[in-house]
Design an enzyme around this catalytic site. Structure first.
Site, PDB file in Angstrom:
ATOM      1  N   TYR A  55      14.664 -29.662  25.508  1.00 31.64           N
ATOM      2  CA  TYR A  55      15.110 -28.465  26.320  1.00 31.64           C
ATOM      3  C   TYR A  55      16.571 -28.148  26.382  1.00 31.64           C
ATOM      4  CZ  TYR A  55      10.173 -29.505  27.513  1.00 31.64           C
ATOM      5  OH  TYR A  55       8.585 -29.527  27.294  1.00 31.64           O
ATOM      6  N   HIS A 140       7.403 -36.406  21.375  1.00 31.73           N
ATOM      7  CA  HIS A 140       7.197 -35.051  21.464  1.00 31.73           C
ATOM      8  C   HIS A 140       6.978 -34.560  20.221  1.00 31.73           C
ATOM      9  CE1 HIS A 140       9.685 -31.295  23.526  1.00 31.73           C
ATOM     10  NE2 HIS A 140       8.228 -31.303  23.363  1.00 31.73           N
TER      11      HIS A 140
END
Length: 328
Positions: A55, A140
């Site tokens: 992010y 992830h």
């Protein structure tokens, strides 16, 4: 599930804060606005905060840590991700990040599912966060890179660092239900972060989708499901649907748009706004322990908290079931 994590699961609460927005997803926001948004989440009673190196190439972690360092550490749960390690990228430092975050591409993401990579990712995240420990480490998006690497290397590495006490709990974060099911069967996971695959418009196994039985299997194994992407990238986010609504990050197909309008109309008949039903829908399955939503403005947090606490009558769910719009 690790037997010591019942308390951790309870500490998540019903609503969590996701850090994509404060990582400049799609558009840049100031440090001040990011801090105010995280503070608004705290003030709304949220005690679960999720972020990732992905992010904003570490920006989300840095901004979230800046605020959370001022809070009592034992009062909140923090998760971040492994699998993507950040490395310097001088060749692209004058360009923008190509993965949708409005940040300079001074770093690049490298897939590293090795034990050394998992450890390095955790160490880098702790440095950016400025905190002593991470509660939950998720692998992830393994489906984007290599499920074979995930099963053979990354998941065993996560089990090892949990056994050592480097993190309190482990999980997988993915938007592919089939990949999620494969990981749940392959490792002793505490949590599964499932993005956009258990919503009012879509459930694992429905309409031939992959991952049939995923949530039931999580319940059997004691793997708590954190549901994210509950608005399917926007189509369920407003009481009245615009004609250009997005579904899974693209223009919604006509059949999906029509179904969403049916959902909105029935919700309105029960005096419930569509996004209020959408944010509470995942709790229809007992495997779901938390719904986490992103925000880039304080008022978005207030709105989400209000929707999570708003009354939704059982008659609405029954009506939607009777019409075949959601599963029993």
């Amino acid at each position: 599930m690790d037997q010591g994590n019942g308390q951790l699961r309870d500490q998540l609460g019903r609503l969590g804060f996701g850090g994509t927005g404060v990582g400049n997803l799609y558009r840049a926001i100031s440090d001040e606005q990011a801090a105010a948004t995280v503070e608004a989440a705290w003030d709304a009673g949220i005690r679960y905060f999720d972020t990732a190196p992905h992010y904003g190439l570490g920006l989300s972690e840095r901004r979230m840590g800046e605020v959370l360092r001022s809070k009592p550490r034992k009062e909140f749960v923090l998760s971040t991700k492994v699998g993507r390690v950040l490395a310097p990228s001088p060749a692209t430092q004058d360009a923008k990040d190509p993965d949708g975050f409005d940040v300079p591409a001074e770093l690049r993401r490298e897939w590293d599912p090795s034990e050394a990579g998992v450890r390095r990712s955790i160490e880098q995240s702790l440095e950016r966060l400025g905190l002593d420990y991470i509660d939950i480490a998720y692998l992830h998006d393994p489906d984007v890179y290599s499920m074979e690497d995930a099963v053979k290397s990354a998941l065993p590495a996560l089990e090892k660092v949990r056994a050592e006490g480097l993190v309190r709990a482990i999980g997988v974060g993915t938007n592919t239900a089939g990949a999620a099911l494969q990981c749940v069967e392959a490792a002793n996971l505490d949590f599964l972060m499932l993005a956009g695959r258990f919503t009012m418009l879509e459930q694992p196994g429905s309409d031939g989708r992959p991952g049939e039985g995923l949530l039931d299997r999580c319940l059997e194994l004691g793997t708590g499901v954190v549901s994210v992407g509950v608005y399917n990238s926007g189509i369920l986010a407003k009481p009245e649907l615009p004609s250009d609504a997005h579904y899974n990050y693209s223009q919604a197909p006509d059949e999906i748009l029509e179904r969403a309008r049916q959902l909105a109309s029935i919700c309105k008949g029960h005096r419930v706004e569509l996004p209020t039903a959408a944010i509470q829908f995942p709790f229809r399955h007992p495997a779901v322990v938390n719904v986490t939503v992103g925000a880039s403005k304080p008022e978005q947090i207030s709105e989400s908290a209000g929707r999570m606490s708003a009354p939704v009558p059982d008659e609405l769910w029954q009506d939607l079931q009777d019409r075949g719009l959601i599963p029993a």
